[in-house]
Design a protein around this motif. Structure first.
Motif, PDB file in Angstrom:
ATOM      1  N   UNK B  45      23.015  59.656  24.118  1.00  0.00           N
ATOM      2  CA  UNK B  45      23.359  61.007  23.714  1.00  0.00           C
ATOM      3  C   UNK B  45      24.129  61.014  22.242  1.00  0.00           C
ATOM      4  N   UNK B  46      24.175  59.722  21.733  1.00  0.00           N
ATOM      5  CA  UNK B  46      24.604  59.625  20.330  1.00  0.00           C
ATOM      6  C   UNK B  46      23.371  59.920  19.404  1.00  0.00           C
ATOM      7  N   UNK B  47      23.748  60.811  18.635  1.00  0.00           N
ATOM      8  CA  UNK B  47      22.704  60.973  17.571  1.00  0.00           C
ATOM      9  C   UNK B  47      23.576  61.604  16.443  1.00  0.00           C
ATOM     10  N   UNK B  48      22.926  60.978  15.172  1.00  0.00           N
ATOM     11  CA  UNK B  48      23.521  61.514  13.911  1.00  0.00           C
ATOM     12  C   UNK B  48      23.935  63.310  14.000  1.00  0.00           C
ATOM     13  N   UNK B  49      22.900  63.989  14.340  1.00  0.00           N
ATOM     14  CA  UNK B  49      23.118  65.346  14.496  1.00  0.00           C
ATOM     15  C   UNK B  49      24.033  65.842  15.236  1.00  0.00           C
ATOM     16  N   UNK B  50      23.956  65.264  16.642  1.00  0.00           N
ATOM     17  CA  UNK B  50      24.945  65.446  17.507  1.00  0.00           C
ATOM     18  C   UNK B  50      26.427  65.267  17.020  1.00  0.00           C
ATOM     19  N   UNK B  51      26.488  64.131  16.461  1.00  0.00           N
ATOM     20  CA  UNK B  51      27.856  63.563  16.133  1.00  0.00           C
ATOM     21  C   UNK B  51      28.416  64.673  14.884  1.00  0.00           C
ATOM     22  N   UNK B  52      27.416  65.271  13.965  1.00  0.00           N
ATOM     23  CA  UNK B  52      27.655  65.879  13.006  1.00  0.00           C
ATOM     24  C   UNK B  52      28.287  67.440  13.560  1.00  0.00           C
ATOM     25  N   UNK B  53      27.707  67.837  14.562  1.00  0.00           N
ATOM     26  CA  UNK B  53      27.801  68.806  15.331  1.00  0.00           C
ATOM     27  C   UNK B  53      29.553  68.792  15.891  1.00  0.00           C
ATOM     28  N   UNK B  54      29.466  67.531  16.415  1.00  0.00           N
ATOM     29  CA  UNK B  54      31.042  67.677  17.278  1.00  0.00           C
ATOM     30  C   UNK B  54      32.117  67.545  15.885  1.00  0.00           C
ATOM     31  N   UNK B  55      31.668  67.186  14.875  1.00  0.00           N
ATOM     32  CA  UNK B  55      32.719  66.919  13.600  1.00  0.00           C
ATOM     33  C   UNK B  55      32.522  68.316  12.817  1.00  0.00           C
ATOM     34  N   UNK B  56      31.882  69.063  13.089  1.00  0.00           N
ATOM     35  CA  UNK B  56      31.575  70.377  12.235  1.00  0.00           C
ATOM     36  C   UNK B  56      31.162  70.448  11.052  1.00  0.00           C
ATOM     37  N   UNK B  57      30.314  69.386  10.639  1.00  0.00           N
ATOM     38  CA  UNK B  57      29.648  69.237   9.477  1.00  0.00           C
ATOM     39  C   UNK B  57      28.304  69.192   9.772  1.00  0.00           C
ATOM     40  N   UNK B  58      27.511  69.206   8.446  1.00  0.00           N
ATOM     41  CA  UNK B  58      26.229  68.980   8.785  1.00  0.00           C
ATOM     42  C   UNK B  58      25.718  67.646   8.848  1.00  0.00           C
ATOM     43  N   UNK B  59      24.585  67.199   9.292  1.00  0.00           N
ATOM     44  CA  UNK B  59      24.330  65.872   9.420  1.00  0.00           C
ATOM     45  C   UNK B  59      24.266  64.915   8.229  1.00  0.00           C
ATOM     46  N   UNK B  60      23.764  65.422   7.005  1.00  0.00           N
ATOM     47  CA  UNK B  60      24.040  64.905   5.638  1.00  0.00           C
ATOM     48  C   UNK B  60      25.355  64.346   5.414  1.00  0.00           C
TER      49      UNK B  60
END
Lengths: 235, 235
Positions: B45-60
């Motif tokens: 379940x850990x993806x850069x995109x999912x993690x960014x979502x969790x942190x409230x930022x964009x993946x980049x």
DNA sequence: ACCTGAACACCGTTCAAGT
DNA sequence: ACCTGAACACCGTTCAAGT
């Protein structure tokens, strides 16, 4: 035969009835193509879409023959398990026989790049894999191990080969596309502060001992495990 | 303090200068959020995109703090390695100490679902991981192992814990979302033809022995490996 | 019966542009 | 200095439709 394809369309041929010239998909053909991708580029390069491309069909066509990528990987593992030979047990020299089986399994895995990664944490179910487990158990029982010890060992031993083969192939792959990787690693360990990591600093040479073609770390682990099993075999 | 956000915009505040109310990203915050995802849903379940979502930022935005997913996984491994305690070596009981360290490491891994999968085939480099390796080596030397044997053992032992923890957590995960998995597996093995797989058929009960909470297969492998090492320690 | 086309809901990573 | 938006080149899987 080759020239036929250059002839004009015969007037009686129906455009509608034409089907692709490609041979129909089979599980064997799919397995072979998948293994070819792994052999050429490694496990990460194997995707359903890439495999379909290789076979000249759409990705969805694969799902008529294989339930999904999981099953495909199981098929690959079972296919290569068919390449492993296990001898009839000879109680006099079961330890050497056991080591030979483990070496043979390791060699089959590393011959297919990092395919071992598909075998980690997957309980064996294919006929060829079960066959190897069956012969392995026979060998362990011939060595005088109890039934439960033999059964546990039949989990431990494949776990060890799989993990070792996977580590080896991953390292090889890394060195392939980044030849200075080992040097960078060595430099990193050398730069570690000796006051914080005194034993690592002291054993630097031994820790960095390079694995030769026969994989000294694998042989060491094999020796440790077989010695441990032999200790349990004594009455 | 909370009510302030409900006040109208003060006339001197510039819309242009406003920045998002979210705390700025840090490596620590990223690590914590990533670990939370793994703990809740597992490594897949850990993806850069999912993690960014969790942190409230964009993946980049993540790539300003972390070079990529590889480094993120290394950071997670090193973070949890900090939870492993290794005692000062006592030569009188180094074998029990060694087993305790291995058990502690296993428990830390399985407490974080299948995080062990990120540690397979990755050479340790983080400070916490190197610290554990250093203490582990001290323990092995205290046990009377030679320098090279200790160094090899410092590869073998983590390989074994990692693989064991990963297998355990994967099995647990499978049982979680498919409770009849073990029964299906048992039924499959029971249905295997006894003439083709005689030893598997004979040892069915032993092979299917369920792992309890303490993981009997892990304890078995630990016993085998430590016995093997002890055999090499004798002069 | 077997396959195609198109879609759905995702990936990791890069890079110019904004503040 | 730090982040956004948008894009690039991918994933596994499903499903109606075609032959």
């Amino acid at each position: 035969m080759v020239f036929v394809s250059n002839l004009p369309e015969p007037p009686w041929s129906s455009h509608v009835a034409r089907r692709p010239a490609r041979a129909p998909l089979t599980r064997e053909g799919i397995t072979a193509a998948a293994l070819a991708i792994v052999d050429a580029e490694g496990l990460d390069a194997l995707s359903m879409r890439r495999l379909a491309e290789q076979l000249g069909c759409g990705p969805s066509a694969l799902y008529g023959h294989v339930s999904g990528k999981d099953e495909l990987l199981h098929m690959l593992i079972d296919h290569v398990a068919g390449e492993v030979e296990v001898p009839d047990p000879d109680p006099e020299r079961w330890q050497e026989q056991l080591k030979d089986v483990m070496r043979a399994t390791r060699n089959v895995f590393v011959a297919h790049r990092d395919l071992a990664g598909a075998s980690i944490a997957n309980i064996p179910t294919g006929p060829n894999v079960v066959r190897v487990v069956d012969r392995l158990l026979a060998l362990l029982l011939a060595g005088g191990l109890s039934r439960q010890v033999a059964a546990y060992a039949a989990d431990l031993l494949p776990q060890f080969v799989t993990a070792s083969a996977y580590e080896w192939s991953r390292f090889e792959q890394r060195m392939e596309h980044e030849p200075e990787y080992f040097e960078r690693l060595h430099a990193y360990y050398e730069a570690l502060p000796a006051d914080r990591f005194p034993v690592v600093a002291d054993l630097l040479v031994e820790l960095m001992a390079p694995d030769e073609e026969d994989d000294a770390r694998f042989e060491f682990g094999l020796d440790v495990i077989v010695r441990g099993l032999a200790a349990l075999a004594e009455p």
